[in-house]
Design a protein around this motif. Sequence first.
Motif, PDB file in Angstrom:
ATOM      1  N   SER B  53       8.044   2.900  11.108  1.00  0.00           N
ATOM      2  CA  SER B  53       9.126   1.918  11.287  1.00  0.00           C
ATOM      3  C   SER B  53       9.592   1.901  12.736  1.00  0.00           C
ATOM      4  O   SER B  53       9.885   0.836  13.288  1.00  0.00           O
ATOM      5  CB  SER B  53      10.299   2.244  10.376  1.00  0.00           C
ATOM      6  OG  SER B  53       9.880   2.195   9.034  1.00  0.00           O
ATOM      7  N   GLN B  89      11.895  -2.664   6.806  1.00  0.00           N
ATOM      8  CA  GLN B  89      11.718  -1.875   5.587  1.00  0.00           C
ATOM      9  C   GLN B  89      12.849  -2.114   4.591  1.00  0.00           C
ATOM     10  O   GLN B  89      12.619  -2.181   3.386  1.00  0.00           O
ATOM     11  CB  GLN B  89      11.648  -0.394   5.965  1.00  0.00           C
ATOM     12  CG  GLN B  89      11.241   0.499   4.822  1.00  0.00           C
ATOM     13  CD  GLN B  89      10.829   1.877   5.313  1.00  0.00           C
ATOM     14  OE1 GLN B  89      10.975   2.218   6.487  1.00  0.00           O
ATOM     15  NE2 GLN B  89      10.319   2.675   4.411  1.00  0.00           N
ATOM     16  N   ASP B 165       6.735  -4.135   7.197  1.00  0.00           N
ATOM     17  CA  ASP B 165       6.977  -2.710   6.954  1.00  0.00           C
ATOM     18  C   ASP B 165       7.103  -2.464   5.451  1.00  0.00           C
ATOM     19  O   ASP B 165       8.140  -2.724   4.853  1.00  0.00           O
ATOM     20  CB  ASP B 165       8.260  -2.272   7.678  1.00  0.00           C
ATOM     21  CG  ASP B 165       8.332  -0.760   7.823  1.00  0.00           C
ATOM     22  OD1 ASP B 165       7.533  -0.063   7.172  1.00  0.00           O
ATOM     23  OD2 ASP B 165       9.197  -0.293   8.595  1.00  0.00           O
TER      24      ASP B 165
HETATM   25 MG    MG Z   1       9.592   3.373   7.605  1.00  0.00          MG
END
Ligand code: MG
Lengths: 276, 260
Positions: B53, B89, B165
């Motif tokens: 990330s 994410q 993500d």
């Molecule tokens: Mg991540």
Amino acid sequence: MSTEVAAPSHTVPLERTWWERNGRSAVVWTARTVLIVALLAAWEWSAERLFDLTFTSRPSDILTRLVEWNADGTLWIHTWITLQEVLLGFGLGAVTGVLAGFALASLPLVYRVLEPFIMALYAIPKVALAPLFIIWFGIGLSMKVLLAAATVFFLVFLNTAAGVREVDRQLVDAVRLMGGGRREIALKVVLPASMTGVLTGLKVAIPYALIGAVIGELVASNRGLGYLINDAAAQFDTAGVFATLVVLSVIAAILNLGVSMIDRRVGRWKPLEARR
Amino acid sequence: MTGPDTTELLRIDGLTKQFVKDDMGVVALRDFSLTVERGSFVTVLGRSGCGKSTLLNLVAGLVPPSSGTIAYNGRNVTGPTTEIGYLTQSDTLMPWRDVRRNIEMPMEIAGVPARKRAERSRELIATVGLDGFERHYPRELSGGMRRRATLARMLSADPETLLLDEPFGALDAQLRKEMQTELLRLWQGSGQTVVFVTHDIEEALLLGDRVVVLGRLGRIVLDKPIELARPRDADVLRVDPAFVALHGELNEALKEGAKT
Ligand SMILES: [Mg+2]
Ligand SMILES: Nc1ncnc2c1ncn2[C@@H]1O[C@H](COP(=O)(O)OP(=O)(O)OP(=O)(O)O)[C@@H](O)[C@H]1O
């Protein structure tokens, strides 16, 4: 694709009876009515029997007084004065509070520097400012407006600032990813996200706008509901005092209603449980 | 892997990211270098906490690197651009906007007229299978539905590069498969470049032209082109010896990456 992914939930018409839909609020409102009627009846009954009328008055006398004042215009002259002070004070405090809250909360460093001073000013009982305000602004309307605005300002300011500072960083980043600049971040994230804080501030500030205006009138005035209370009390007219208090609570109730209507419009996206 | 300069879209050089936590520096990514070709589908595979990330945040221009450079289309990345769409994410739908208005938001900022916005959002809502939920607020959606709405919002800006993500982590197996197919359909022939982060080996193999396996601090353990024929069907591939071998190799690489 669109056909493959069947919507996993669907809506069904709910056949709710009147009672299922409104039962709860019907019960609440009935209970409220019963309570107030019982209280008034108990007061009316006990007034002469258990207490001295001079001190407690009684509902029927208060009603008579309101009718009298309505007839000779006293009620409306004084209510109008106080209402003006409350609305102007509330409006002035709210607007400056919201603006200052947004401005300062977007400048974290300045906010940190000023915070202790702001808290110190906030802690001053605003009643204590009344004599000073008389010196500065005289005993006219403006002194009461400013007294009301002084408290409203701090409550709205602090709640707005808290709302702005608690804005989710990730939402701000989301707008940056969409190509948004400072303007878009302010209008599309910070403003709606901090609305909860602003409205909380407005809600808690309502009684203080009334307090400010009435205190101002009690201290120095020959008009307004605060003056009316003073005047009635000086003549041992408790019915008059209570009648004025009734008018004040009606004003507060109307202001509350206004703010909660805004709240309901702005807070439509919140889950029902969080709205109350 | 590096082709001629014209096909190179993204060049990451010596990228390091260090966070400050109290009086300590937390290194999330160390001396990371990678190039991505235009139009390719790269899957990035790595264990939790290896810096995936963080890498995407840097590429998207959300946070500045501690050192190193990222060049996109030959220009240094200094902040977010609308050419890059980033599905983070965690979901970042605006809670006070309903699904339709959330999806229209990037177009709103870009100044697209209301009629066109409405048209495009209707299309996208159908694409991600959210018909009938236009007027729902994010809190009234399931996690997977929010994910799909976020995906639609990202697509509404027509980005030429997609950073994803773990986009389908919250979906059930069936829906995940459908969304993977849909993503591939959108990507094929669009000329878009995709960087797809996942920790699912099978997903990485099903989707990518190339799989990059990250170890601790973003160390590249393996960087491998995947030459399985498309369309790739999970059920067929599971018994394909080439796929099984790749699966084993990636598994080994993940294990090795976790060591040091
Ligand atoms: Mg991540
Ligand atoms: N803002 C931050 N402050 C301090 N440390 C951070 C921050 N963001 C990430 N880290 C650290 O950097 C490392 C990498 O985090 P990152 O979120 O990139 O992992 P990831 O590979 O995406 O993991 P996952 O698969 O669980 O999402 C972690 O050890 C994390 O603790």
